[in-house]
Design a protein around this motif. Structure first.
Motif, PDB file in Angstrom:
ATOM      1  N   THR A 135      69.190 139.733  60.383  1.00 58.67           N
ATOM      2  CA  THR A 135      68.897 140.556  59.215  1.00 58.67           C
ATOM      3  C   THR A 135      68.377 141.895  59.722  1.00 58.67           C
ATOM      4  OG1 THR A 135      68.423 138.719  57.733  1.00 58.67           O
ATOM      5  CG2 THR A 135      67.307 140.794  57.261  1.00 58.67           C
ATOM      6  N   GLU A 136      68.696 142.968  58.993  1.00 55.91           N
ATOM      7  CA  GLU A 136      68.260 144.314  59.374  1.00 55.91           C
ATOM      8  C   GLU A 136      67.360 144.889  58.289  1.00 55.91           C
ATOM      9  OE1 GLU A 136      70.195 148.799  60.036  1.00 55.91           O
ATOM     10  OE2 GLU A 136      71.474 147.035  60.012  1.00 55.91           O
ATOM     11  N   ILE A 137      66.256 145.519  58.695  1.00 55.91           N
ATOM     12  CA  ILE A 137      65.419 146.262  57.763  1.00 55.91           C
ATOM     13  C   ILE A 137      65.400 147.715  58.216  1.00 55.91           C
ATOM     14  CG2 ILE A 137      63.290 145.614  59.005  1.00 55.91           C
ATOM     15  CD1 ILE A 137      61.893 145.703  56.220  1.00 55.91           C
ATOM     16  N   LEU A 138      65.718 148.614  57.279  1.00 57.95           N
ATOM     17  CA  LEU A 138      65.928 150.027  57.604  1.00 57.95           C
ATOM     18  C   LEU A 138      64.886 150.884  56.895  1.00 57.95           C
ATOM     19  CD1 LEU A 138      68.394 151.917  58.859  1.00 57.95           C
ATOM     20  CD2 LEU A 138      68.764 152.388  56.434  1.00 57.95           C
ATOM     21  N   VAL A 139      64.288 151.832  57.613  1.00 60.49           N
ATOM     22  CA  VAL A 139      63.362 152.781  57.003  1.00 60.49           C
ATOM     23  C   VAL A 139      63.861 154.196  57.298  1.00 60.49           C
ATOM     24  CG1 VAL A 139      61.843 152.674  59.032  1.00 60.49           C
ATOM     25  CG2 VAL A 139      60.988 153.608  56.875  1.00 60.49           C
ATOM     26  N   VAL A 140      63.937 155.025  56.279  1.00 65.65           N
ATOM     27  CA  VAL A 140      64.420 156.399  56.418  1.00 65.65           C
ATOM     28  C   VAL A 140      63.258 157.308  56.806  1.00 65.65           C
ATOM     29  CG1 VAL A 140      65.530 158.338  55.264  1.00 65.65           C
ATOM     30  CG2 VAL A 140      66.239 156.002  54.731  1.00 65.65           C
ATOM     31  N   LEU A 141      63.423 158.044  57.907  1.00 66.09           N
ATOM     32  CA  LEU A 141      62.388 158.968  58.363  1.00 66.09           C
ATOM     33  C   LEU A 141      62.655 160.387  57.896  1.00 66.09           C
ATOM     34  CD1 LEU A 141      61.797 157.775  62.038  1.00 66.09           C
ATOM     35  CD2 LEU A 141      60.687 157.010  59.939  1.00 66.09           C
ATOM     36  N   GLU A 142      63.938 160.764  57.840  1.00 67.63           N
ATOM     37  CA  GLU A 142      64.320 162.102  57.385  1.00 67.63           C
ATOM     38  C   GLU A 142      65.667 162.029  56.687  1.00 67.63           C
ATOM     39  OE1 GLU A 142      62.497 164.740  57.489  1.00 67.63           O
ATOM     40  OE2 GLU A 142      60.928 164.113  58.894  1.00 67.63           O
TER      41      GLU A 142
END
Length: 224
Positions: free
Chosen positions: A117-124
């Motif tokens: 499973t992948e968890i993604l966080v947007v930084l920019e």
């Protein structure tokens, strides 16, 4: 009567063994062909472990995720992976990470991680992301526009994507539930297989003219 007792005992033995070991360990590489002679083995399911008394800080360290990846390619994105290949100390710990850089309108095309499973966080930046459920759930698209600070989860095995819909660069960090999540990029896998899959077969499967399939195979085989 003796035969019945023997059969019952055998059944109880099978039940006890199944309860003691309910499932196989998750695969940590694409294939792992069995071999009869251990001295000829190269991998276990993952990596061999060194003597823990010889561990050093460098075994658990990686530097460089502050550096932008080179997005000068046809898709306009770059993934910088941090898995067990970069940090040997991740072996058996079941986690890894990645930095994903996007040029304006760059995309991480439809792909899947067979082991995580992948968890993604947007930084920019601003990303349009999503995944598609399996046939069992009617191939439903679950998608959303993400902005700085937003988080999205892609369930294990689901085909998913990320697309920079902004006019500026975008950056995201991803965490994975495997030391080696693997990646299968759908178009590369189908049209870039070596040797190539029969174009007539793919034409029927995708409802395309076989010549179109051949053109796609030439593009992906040649890396265009």
């Amino acid at each position: 009567m003796k035969g019945v007792q023997l059969l019952l005992g055998f059944a109880l033995l099978i039940l006890a063994s199944s309860l003691a070991s309910a499932y196989d360990p998750s695969p940590l590489q694409d294939i792992c062909v069995a071999i009869d002679e251990p001295k000829n083995a190269v991998f276990v399911n993952g990596k061999f472990c060194k003597d823990p008394k010889l561990a050093k800080p460098e075994d658990f360290f990686f530097s460089g995720l502050d550096q932008p990846g080179d997005t000068a390619n046809r898709l306009g994105f770059k993934v910088t992976t941090v898995n067990v290949e970069q940090i040997p100390g991740l072996n058996t710990l079941g986690v890894s990470a990645a930095r994903i850089d996007f040029a304006p309108y760059g995309q991480n095309p439809p792909h899947t991680h067979p082991r995580a499973t992948e968890i993604l966080v947007v930084l920019e930046g601003t990303l349009y992301v999503g995944f598609v459920t399996s046939n069992q759930l009617n191939n439903t698209l679950i998608a959303k526009v993400l902005n700085k600070g937003d988080v999205f989860v892609f369930p294990i095995g689901m085909i998913h994507f990320q697309f920079n819909i902004g006019k500026t660069n975008a950056v995201a960090f991803a965490g994975f539930g495997s030391q080696n999540p693997g990646v299968i990029t759908i178009a590369n896998t189908v049209f870039g297989a070596d040797p190539p899959i029969n174009p007539d077969f793919l034409g029927k499967a995708f409802q395309l003219d076989p010549q179109v399939v051949k053109d796609l195979q030439n593009k992906f085989m040649n890396g265009d």
